[in-house]
Design an enzyme around this catalytic site. Sequence first.
Site, PDB file in Angstrom:
ATOM      1  N   ASP A 167       0.928  -1.238  -0.041  1.00  0.00           N
ATOM      2  CA  ASP A 167      -0.105  -0.004  -0.165  1.00  0.00           C
ATOM      3  C   ASP A 167       0.931   1.223   0.001  1.00  0.00           C
ATOM      4  OD1 ASP A 167      -2.196   1.806   0.288  1.00  0.00           O
ATOM      5  OD2 ASP A 167      -1.879   1.666   2.560  1.00  0.00           O
ATOM      6  N   LYS A 168       0.225   2.317  -0.260  1.00  0.00           N
ATOM      7  CA  LYS A 168       1.084   3.497  -0.225  1.00  0.00           C
ATOM      8  C   LYS A 168       0.901   4.304   0.762  1.00  0.00           C
ATOM      9  CE  LYS A 168      -0.190   7.392  -2.389  1.00  0.00           C
ATOM     10  NZ  LYS A 168       0.225   8.395  -1.196  1.00  0.00           N
ATOM     11  N   THR A 169      -0.370   4.871   1.073  1.00  0.00           N
ATOM     12  CA  THR A 169      -0.426   5.709   2.344  1.00  0.00           C
ATOM     13  C   THR A 169      -0.297   4.978   3.674  1.00  0.00           C
ATOM     14  OG1 THR A 169      -2.147   7.046   1.015  1.00  0.00           O
ATOM     15  CG2 THR A 169      -2.276   7.077   3.197  1.00  0.00           C
ATOM     16  N   PHE A 187     -19.274   7.291   4.271  1.00  0.00           N
ATOM     17  CA  PHE A 187     -18.304   6.992   3.055  1.00  0.00           C
ATOM     18  C   PHE A 187     -18.385   5.362   2.790  1.00  0.00           C
ATOM     19  CE2 PHE A 187     -14.224   5.215   1.661  1.00  0.00           C
ATOM     20  CZ  PHE A 187     -13.889   6.122   0.407  1.00  0.00           C
ATOM     21  N   LYS A 200     -18.039  15.491   0.326  1.00  0.00           N
ATOM     22  CA  LYS A 200     -16.653  15.635  -0.153  1.00  0.00           C
ATOM     23  C   LYS A 200     -16.158  14.269  -0.550  1.00  0.00           C
ATOM     24  CE  LYS A 200     -14.657  13.835   4.389  1.00  0.00           C
ATOM     25  NZ  LYS A 200     -13.735  14.175   5.417  1.00  0.00           N
ATOM     26  N   LYS A 242      -7.251  -5.507  -4.680  1.00  0.00           N
ATOM     27  CA  LYS A 242      -5.796  -5.496  -4.182  1.00  0.00           C
ATOM     28  C   LYS A 242      -5.598  -7.109  -3.894  1.00  0.00           C
ATOM     29  CE  LYS A 242      -4.891  -1.064  -1.811  1.00  0.00           C
ATOM     30  NZ  LYS A 242      -4.529  -0.485  -0.396  1.00  0.00           N
ATOM     31  N   ASP A 274      -1.241  -1.123   6.157  1.00  0.00           N
ATOM     32  CA  ASP A 274      -1.152  -0.427   7.578  1.00  0.00           C
ATOM     33  C   ASP A 274      -2.602  -0.332   7.964  1.00  0.00           C
ATOM     34  OD1 ASP A 274      -1.732   1.655   5.754  1.00  0.00           O
ATOM     35  OD2 ASP A 274      -1.586   2.877   7.505  1.00  0.00           O
ATOM     36  N   ASP A 280      -6.230  -2.925   3.572  1.00  0.00           N
ATOM     37  CA  ASP A 280      -5.298  -3.828   3.186  1.00  0.00           C
ATOM     38  C   ASP A 280      -5.486  -5.293   3.868  1.00  0.00           C
ATOM     39  OD1 ASP A 280      -3.931  -1.469   2.034  1.00  0.00           O
ATOM     40  OD2 ASP A 280      -3.270  -0.999   3.902  1.00  0.00           O
TER      41      ASP A 280
END
Length: 1293
Positions: A413-415, A697, A721, A945, A965, A969
């Site tokens: 993962d990135k974030t 969300f 948003k 993923k 994290d 994931d």
Amino acid sequence: MTWINPLALVRDALRGQRERERELRTLVSNLPYEGLERSSQPNRHFLGNAIKTTKYTLLLFIPMNLFEQFHRMANIYFVGLAILNFIPVVNAFQPVAGLIPIVVILILTALKDGWEDFRRYQSDRKLNNTPCYAYCRKEKDFVEKRWKDVRVGDFVKVVSNDIIPADLLLMCTSDPNGVCYVDTATLDGETNLKQRRVVLGLSASTLDFEPERFNSTVVCERPNNNLNHFKCYVEKPDKNKLGVSIESLLLRGCTVRNTEHAVGFVVYAGHETKSMLHNKGPRYKRSKLERKLNSDVILIVILLFVMSLIGALGHYIWLQTLPSIPPFLVPDSLGHHDPAPLSAFYMFFTMIILLQVLIPISLYVSIELVKIGQIFFITNDIDLYDEDSDSRVQCRALNITEDLGQIQYIFTDKTGTLTENKMVFRRCTVMGNEFSHHENAVRLAVLDDADSEEDVVFSQMPRPPPQTGWSVEAEDTGSEATQRRHGAQRRSRAAGSTSGDVAFSSPLEMEVVPDRKLLQRLLGSGIGVEADPYVDFFLALAICNTVVVSTATAQRQRLSGSQSSSPYPLDTLSSLVRTASSLRQKMASWQRELWRSQTLSECKPMEEEDVPAKTDEPKGLDMMPVQMKSALRTQTAEPVVDLDKLCYEAESPDEAALVYAAKAYGFALLARTQNSVTVRLPHGEEVRFEVLDTLTFDSNRKRMSILVRNPVTKEIVLYTKGADFAIMELLGTPYAEHHGKQLQTIAANTQKHLDWYAKEGLRTLCFAKKVMSEGSYNDWSTIRQSALTAMNDREQLIRESSVHLETNLNLLGATGIEDRLQESVPDTVEALREAGVQMWVLTGDKPETAVNVAYTCKLLREEDLVIHMNGKDKDMCASILDCIAEEVKRYEADPRNVGLDPSMALVIDGRSLSIALESDLQDRFVDVARRCRSVLCCRVTPLQKSQVVKVVRDKLKVMTLAVGDGANDVNMIQTADVGIGISGQEGMQAVMASDFAISHFKHLKKLLLVHGHWCHSRLANMIIYFFYKNVAYVNLLFWYQFFCGFSGTTMIDYWLLVFFNLLFTSAPPIMYGLMDRDVSAEMLLGVPELYRTGQGPGVYKFSTFWIAILDAFYQSLVCFFIPYLTYRGSDIDIYTFGTPMNTVSVFTILLHLSIEIKSWTVVHWVITVGSVVVYFVVTLAYSTICLTCNPPSNPYWILQQQMTEPVFYLVCLITTVVALLPRFMFHVVRNTLAPTPLLQARHLDRLETSVKQPGMKEWRNLRQMGEVTCSRLSRPPSHTVDQDEEDPPLIMT
């Protein structure tokens, strides 16, 4: 005593089973039936609240444990042979003695299982007897009960800091707004508090709920393990249905926080609660080495059968060649001898018993011991310890440590994984106007050079003017700066802070310096809740979220100490001095800023009356400070909420960053309840918005919304948003036609700014609003209520109702949030790539953001060919894949590129990825992706993923590792061969689902390159050695059969055979698997290429295994025939003949291990020499004491007698040398003519540091020079792809 009909019990049990299996359950209160018999209780069919996690009972422990142990094929095999040895016609040893090895193994395992189960029993008893409060109709109050006595239909009361005993439907709380705060860390690991709300409509007020007056029916779904969803409705006597979701369910195991008390209705109890269903226990994964071991065990079993068959045929031929029956063949009770075929058949089983040690019974136990030792070394590595969080590596899967050394693909993962997940508000665009927030960029730059985040915050504080004389400020400034710099980390760990226990509340995230231009524009708009896009933008930042506001965090009781009890008195003194000097500093700063604000040239000069006298701005603002004006207001107005004491508990760092940004501009979120949200405006006025609904969300919509009523205009406003593409497509036709060029320009400028942000690596979010009429809201509310009360397809209906509302939005603006890379991520990525590991990034961010981060962390290089794949349909994606594959083939056909791989990277979005993962395109996608150095999958969902990991793992047959994290994931982590969770900002769900847990991505470097390599090489070599030593030893018995008529006789006493594996050679292989070190950690980290030796088949190769087996056959031949030829023709007895063979085999097997050991330590010497000493001590003692241990054999004084003869020592010396000479010469020749990289690394490792360091650097440089420095791939011809000017499906850079 009343007699109960057994048939009635059976009928009631079957009826209860049917009730529990129904999709819907109907529950009522137990109070009207209190005191009645169980048969009259309406909820009697549902499970009680007592739990039982033990496996065994005291009476059934032995049979149940044996049954469980016999699920292992190895145990069945050895028990079967032990039982076979009791049959007189086939036994090879004394029957009782043959049981000893397997009985010892079974007893030790049973003791371990019994101890573990006893600990579970103690835990269950403690939990079941935990006190709680349940309502009693007789007492008219809540009385104390035990958890095990709680039943479905009871009313339970929980108070602050109490653990919830069962799944409760929240009926009332002490909070006037009907809110209860719960800590779910025990379930999902998330540290932020969650809001749970009472079921609305049951009573006029949430404070006057009376359990005895509850006469409604609760209809809920069948229990399941989904912690995030709950389907239920409450049907009142008037048939009115009240929809209930997970927001009103208190889950067992959670803790009540910040709430004096709450009352709930028990819907699930005991093993039917969501937490118990969700707790599946430890997951079992089989390592690649273990799977290979099992296949080789089957081959050894086949070898055993072949050798036994040879023995049976040999015995038959020997009997056939005898002229008469020899006297040593004992007849049966009738005096008859068995015919030769039958004797050969019996001899087949005798040979299996005789050669059974060919399969090492102690191998599996040794493997478990070695893995425990490896885990100990990993968890105690100081380099993998994180001092800030006081955490070390967690090994949650105890049986796949060796897989860490064979990883070929990493999916990350990135974030929060590559980045810190500390979101810093950097830039924003409002109504098409961009505001750069340069001050925050400067603050981040300063942070890179600072010792800690506290230093940065301190450096941003306004400093007082120089003082000519002594003053409090002058005395305090220097000492405070020094003290903060040197004591920040110490204080943060020892004392903590108010917000230190809250996620996403570091100083870096909380402190935001406003943009001067935007602030002037905002202040010039007259600040109010009337229609103004700039005000709406910041209102959306402040209220369009799920942030929990609290000022009572002390109730959480998570800190080890408080600030008041800090062991550092200077800290308290410093805070008092700062408090005394703060007023003077702020007065001086205010005067300077008032003068500066009149000379600003960036904006239009403001009139004197335009300068707000009550502007409420946070600390650090370069305009009028909020503390001064708050102090002035408190003299003439009522006390207001201290903004510094507000605590924001967010579910994601993005939400926290946006709320802190709104607070920096004066839009401070003060309170949030179920029906309202309160915001303080910049001029100090507090406004309370009525919350009509919150559209949470979800991963399908990629956005959230909040529907509120404006307290001034009374308009119903929807603030939304979400991801830029999710919001932009909802602007719809009005932005294209009806509203002219102005809105088109706003949308175009905003999109341009979003692209800028993405290229800078910022995370982007768009904000929009919509004003609704009362009629439209009433119509939509009816649809929404119907969806909330639906029991079938509720999630789908709720999602459709949200989508129905979120249309024709008006764009307000967008934000850019920076998430910095973690420490040493580029170095880690570069090292893993040199180690031959391919890395894929699977992220939900935009492609531009992912590419920017990939370049920053060295996942992409400037010379790489980056292919952007964003096809809009299946044909386009297939065309792109075919085009890329054709170019790669053309590249590989060029003679200049022989042996080189194209330096190519693939960037693919979620839509294209879903198409590429379809069955008919999977092979083409995987074929293209495996040729890429890096793959970036953007805008992907959690399900995608896991699909990517599964496809790559199954198609390419490679070892995969997934690291993440967050909760999104978890699927990916569980799908990969090895899952690693990072204990970051997004809770502990990834950690709880992982096999290993680390604190930072940089720890992955040593975990794989060092510990992974060591674990794999040590365990693989130990397993090979185990098979070698058993084959070499057992074959002595096999060769002897050729000289005893294949009669199953042994020339070595059976007890010495048992002691061989139990005492003489048990410790050295375990020591070998624990402590052998082929290359040092420094060399493995300095030359990552060495990791490649473990990839693919690794050390445990087919050829290596069978070479060891053949070497064992050769050594057994030498160890048998040299003593045989020496003593041939002599009159020694059978055990005198076998003792030299036994001694020589021990020497040979231990010295064989000595040749294989790569690094000698004191432990190696002690265990190796100690094993030889133990052999002689035990054998001498046995031959002295045990005269009748194994009748009719008589080992008395045999070894003592032979040790007085020189020929014994000569036989031991010559045999050992001849047996080990081929292996020794093989190592010498191979290491001289074709040294392996590991051998070269060992030679380099022995050099001095001044020579070793340049050598490692040169080695890495040579490797990098040999990598892909080839010509670029040509662009695919344009006619093969339908290019889109604004959204090109294929971009090569």
